[in-house]
Scaffold this active site. Structure first.
Site, PDB file in Angstrom:
ATOM      1  N   GLU A  69     -63.093 104.816  76.941  1.00  0.00           N
ATOM      2  CA  GLU A  69     -62.620 103.465  77.280  1.00  0.00           C
ATOM      3  C   GLU A  69     -61.303 103.277  76.536  1.00  0.00           C
ATOM      4  O   GLU A  69     -61.296 103.076  75.319  1.00  0.00           O
ATOM      5  CB  GLU A  69     -63.648 102.406  76.832  1.00  0.00           C
ATOM      6  CG  GLU A  69     -65.017 102.536  77.485  1.00  0.00           C
ATOM      7  CD  GLU A  69     -65.035 102.033  78.929  1.00  0.00           C
ATOM      8  OE1 GLU A  69     -63.968 101.642  79.441  1.00  0.00           O
ATOM      9  OE2 GLU A  69     -66.112 102.037  79.540  1.00  0.00           O
ATOM     10  N   CYS A  72     -57.898  94.852  75.257  1.00  0.00           N
ATOM     11  CA  CYS A  72     -57.421  95.957  76.103  1.00  0.00           C
ATOM     12  C   CYS A  72     -57.062  95.466  77.506  1.00  0.00           C
ATOM     13  O   CYS A  72     -56.314  96.135  78.214  1.00  0.00           O
ATOM     14  CB  CYS A  72     -58.464  97.060  76.176  1.00  0.00           C
ATOM     15  SG  CYS A  72     -60.085  96.422  76.611  1.00  0.00           S
TER      16      CYS A  72
HETATM   17  P1  NAD Z   1     -57.481 104.122  67.868  1.00  0.00           P
HETATM   18  O1  NAD Z   1     -57.416 105.092  68.981  1.00  0.00           O
HETATM   19  O2  NAD Z   1     -56.425 104.175  66.826  1.00  0.00           O
HETATM   20  O3  NAD Z   1     -58.884 104.263  67.076  1.00  0.00           O
HETATM   21  C1  NAD Z   1     -60.116 104.119  67.715  1.00  0.00           C
HETATM   22  C2  NAD Z   1     -61.185 104.814  66.891  1.00  0.00           C
HETATM   23  O4  NAD Z   1     -60.957 106.225  66.915  1.00  0.00           O
HETATM   24  C3  NAD Z   1     -61.218 104.424  65.415  1.00  0.00           C
HETATM   25  O5  NAD Z   1     -62.547 104.312  64.986  1.00  0.00           O
HETATM   26  C4  NAD Z   1     -60.529 105.612  64.751  1.00  0.00           C
HETATM   27  O6  NAD Z   1     -60.888 105.796  63.392  1.00  0.00           O
HETATM   28  C5  NAD Z   1     -61.015 106.760  65.598  1.00  0.00           C
HETATM   29  N1  NAD Z   1     -60.219 107.989  65.575  1.00  0.00           N
HETATM   30  C6  NAD Z   1     -58.903 108.130  65.258  1.00  0.00           C
HETATM   31  N2  NAD Z   1     -58.532 109.429  65.377  1.00  0.00           N
HETATM   32  C7  NAD Z   1     -59.626 110.110  65.802  1.00  0.00           C
HETATM   33  C8  NAD Z   1     -59.884 111.483  66.129  1.00  0.00           C
HETATM   34  N3  NAD Z   1     -58.930 112.406  66.059  1.00  0.00           N
HETATM   35  N4  NAD Z   1     -61.123 111.816  66.546  1.00  0.00           N
HETATM   36  C9  NAD Z   1     -62.096 110.887  66.655  1.00  0.00           C
HETATM   37  N5  NAD Z   1     -61.919 109.585  66.342  1.00  0.00           N
HETATM   38  C10 NAD Z   1     -60.698 109.200  65.929  1.00  0.00           C
HETATM   39  O7  NAD Z   1     -57.563 102.685  68.531  1.00  0.00           O
HETATM   40  P2  NAD Z   1     -57.590 101.255  67.817  1.00  0.00           P
HETATM   41  O8  NAD Z   1     -56.241 100.952  67.263  1.00  0.00           O
HETATM   42  O9  NAD Z   1     -58.752 101.166  66.911  1.00  0.00           O
HETATM   43  O10 NAD Z   1     -57.876 100.302  69.069  1.00  0.00           O
HETATM   44  C11 NAD Z   1     -56.867  99.792  69.897  1.00  0.00           C
HETATM   45  C12 NAD Z   1     -56.821 100.546  71.207  1.00  0.00           C
HETATM   46  O11 NAD Z   1     -58.119 100.537  71.809  1.00  0.00           O
HETATM   47  C13 NAD Z   1     -55.913  99.898  72.244  1.00  0.00           C
HETATM   48  O12 NAD Z   1     -55.200 100.911  72.920  1.00  0.00           O
HETATM   49  C14 NAD Z   1     -56.869  99.199  73.206  1.00  0.00           C
HETATM   50  O13 NAD Z   1     -56.367  99.005  74.502  1.00  0.00           O
HETATM   51  C15 NAD Z   1     -58.034 100.143  73.176  1.00  0.00           C
HETATM   52  N6  NAD Z   1     -59.265  99.463  73.569  1.00  0.00           N
HETATM   53  C16 NAD Z   1     -59.822  99.778  74.765  1.00  0.00           C
HETATM   54  C17 NAD Z   1     -60.961  99.122  75.198  1.00  0.00           C
HETATM   55  C18 NAD Z   1     -61.597  99.433  76.524  1.00  0.00           C
HETATM   56  O14 NAD Z   1     -62.705  98.968  76.761  1.00  0.00           O
HETATM   57  N7  NAD Z   1     -60.955 100.185  77.405  1.00  0.00           N
HETATM   58  C19 NAD Z   1     -61.531  98.143  74.388  1.00  0.00           C
HETATM   59  C20 NAD Z   1     -60.943  97.860  73.155  1.00  0.00           C
HETATM   60  C21 NAD Z   1     -59.810  98.529  72.756  1.00  0.00           C
END
Ligand code: NAD
Length: 494
Positions: free
Chosen positions: A243, A277
């Site tokens: 997502e 998002c």
């Molecule tokens: P992010 O991608 O920076 O982090 C998300 C999660 O992934 C965190 O828990 C982080 O610690 C973890 N992570 C980071 N690197 C990783 C790796 N290499 N392997 C596994 N896990 C890893 O995102 P964010 O800043 O926390 O959230 C914002 C983003 O999320 C925005 O782009 C937003 O649009 C998206 N989002 C999407 C939805 C949806 O339903 N489509 C909902 C909410 C947020």
């Protein structure tokens, strides 16, 4: 241990959780090590054996106690969500806690039916029967973001549990305390403690979780991280739902009710300080109504009360990205009609409206994830649709028109997982509808009956309804059988 499991005991780090509005330290915790994460997965797997054998109905009645704990301690939850994310208590309640109470109730009532075996009527092989049955996958690893730290992660946890799985949650490092509070409520509700584990940590902890023997992964976060997670899961053949990010367009037709549209767009762009998002991230307004719409939007923004209606952004880096997007848009010719900068203390950011935007600006092409509404004047609906679909992302799109049929027609043309007519954001709170993106906004769905079934292995059983002595297609092959088959084929497919 695989190459991705990079969190070693000696490199353990401290995560400090702060209130983004005041800067006050809310708590400090240690990151989980790769060894601890692997251990959490194996303990969840141990507990899942007995849990997965319970009937779906029995699981539902136990998960209901967890739901009850959430409802009973809603204020405590809202206070913490508000403190750790900076969002208003009103948004913590309506967009997170209430969404979870409703999602849990919805699936507790319906999971037995959704997960009941499904018969498949065979159109040709009438002497045989087929059905699907839905078995738990095992241990589901959930990696979650910070923008709805309770509303996103807990919904996935509840659905995974109802499907009979154990769960290990790696929450965002920006909002770890809410996940720990969720675990506290879960434990207090009498659910099997080992079945659901929380492993706080940064990105490498998420990578370590994927490398710890999980059977399914739900990742919610940015498209950039989602690609790495998808690759890591692919390497291990772990099924994954991704997502990811969005860049939701809103098409405003010439016949739209402009008062309602302005109110909807202001909420859609600025709720949760735009850190959604599916926030309205670009508006394409028909030239016939553009100027009046901009006036009405600015008037609505003027009415927003800092702190009561709009809280604070959640973390410094995201606030800097918002500033970068605005600065680059202004440098390229966009006009700031209202807002444009931080206000008050902490990370609170003024709701910002930009006009004279063009499709080639970063603010129209890259995710902002903050309280900024860029508006562009368009010739007609056709141009609006072309520009709306000119994006790598496809999570959500919006259409505003007084003509419901036209609204549906245009919504169907939007290349997005969901398209809404005359409203914004809210389908995340409708658990019966699928949640997921197309293009680079994701793979798979969460929520809905599809999302619940995806948390199971769908296994197929095929059995004999009528036992014949011998089937026509068995050995020995012969000319006679060949000719009979040919004749039968020509008759069937005549
Ligand atoms: P992010 O991608 O920076 O982090 C998300 C999660 O992934 C965190 O828990 C982080 O610690 C973890 N992570 C980071 N690197 C990783 C790796 N290499 N392997 C596994 N896990 C890893 O995102 P964010 O800043 O926390 O959230 C914002 C983003 O999320 C925005 O782009 C937003 O649009 C998206 N989002 C999407 C939805 C949806 O339903 N489509 C909902 C909410 C947020």
């Amino acid at each position: 241990m695989g190459a991705l499991a990079t969190v070693d005991a000696d490199k353990r780090d401290v995560i400090v959780s702060r209130n983004p509005l005041t800067g006050a330290v809310l708590g400090e915790l240690r990151e989980s090590t790769a060894v601890e994460i692997r251990d959490a997965v194996s303990r969840a797997r141990g507990a899942q054996g007995a849990w997965g054998k319970l009937s779906v109905k029995e699981r539902c009645s136990r998960v209901a106690r967890f739901r009850d704990a959430v409802v009973a301690r809603a204020e405590e939850l809202c206070d913490l969500i508000s403190a750790e994310t900076g969002k208003t208590p009103a948004e913590a309640l309506s967009m997170e806690v209430m969404v979870i109470a409703d999602l849990a109730t919805y699936f507790i009532k319906r999971a037995p039916k959704i997960l009941a075996p499904e018969s498949i009527s065979l159109h040709l092989l009438k002497n045989r029967g087929s059905y699907l049955h839905f078995q738990p996958r095992g241990v589901v690893g959930i990696i979650s973001p910070w923008n709805f730290p309770f509303g996103i992660a807990t919904g996935e946890v509840i659905m995974a549990l109802l499907a009979g799985n154990g769960v290990v949650l790696k929450p965002s490092e920006v909002t770890p305390l809410i996940a720990l509070k969720t675990k506290e409520l879960y434990d207090a509700s009498g659910m099997p403690t080992e079945l659901f584990q929380v492993v706080p940590g940064r990105g490498p902890a998420g990578a370590a979780l994927i490398d710890s023997g999980i059977d399914y992964c739900i990742f919610t976060g940015s498209t950039a991280t989602g690609k790495k997670v998808g690759a890591a899961c692919g390497e291990r053949l772990i099924p994954v739902a991704l997502e990811l990010g969005g860049k939701a367009p809103a098409i405003v037709c010439a016949d739209a009710d402009l008062d309602r549209t302005a109110k909807a767009l202001v909420w859609g762009a600025f709720a949760n300080q735009g850190q959604v998002c599916v926030s309205v991230e670009r508006v394409y307004a028909h030239q016939a109504v553009h100027d009046e719409l901009v006036q009405k939007i600015c008037a609505e923004v003027d009415k927003l009360r800092p702190n009561d209606d709009t809280g604070s952004m959640t973390w410094e880096r995201q606030t800097e990205i918002v500033e970068e997007r605005i600065a680059s848009a202004v440098a390229a010719g966009a006009k700031v009609r209202t807002g444009g900068k931080r206000r008050g203390t902490g990370l609170a950011f003024a709701p910002t409206v930009l006009t004279e935007c063009r499709q080639d600006m970063d603010v129209m092409r890259k995710e902002i994830f903050g309280p900024v509404m860029p508006i562009m004047k368009v010739r007609d609906e056709e141009e609006a649709m072309t520009l709306a679909n000119d994006s790598q992302l496809g999570l959500m799109g919006y259409v505003f028109t007084a003509d419901r049929q036209k609204g549906k027609r245009l919504a169907e043309k939007l290349e997005t997982g969901t398209a809404m007519v005359n409203d914004c954001l809210l389908t995340f709170g409708a658990p019966e509808t699928p949640w997921g993106g197309v293009k680079q906004s994701g793979v798979g769905v969460t929520h809905s009956a599809h999302g619940l079934r995806d948390l199971c292995q769908s296994r197929h059983v095929n059995y004999d309804r009528i036992a014949l002595k011998k089937e026509l297609w068995w050995y020995p092959y012969s000319d006679k059988v060949y000719k009979q088959t040919l004749k039968m084929m020509r008759w069937i497919f005549r």
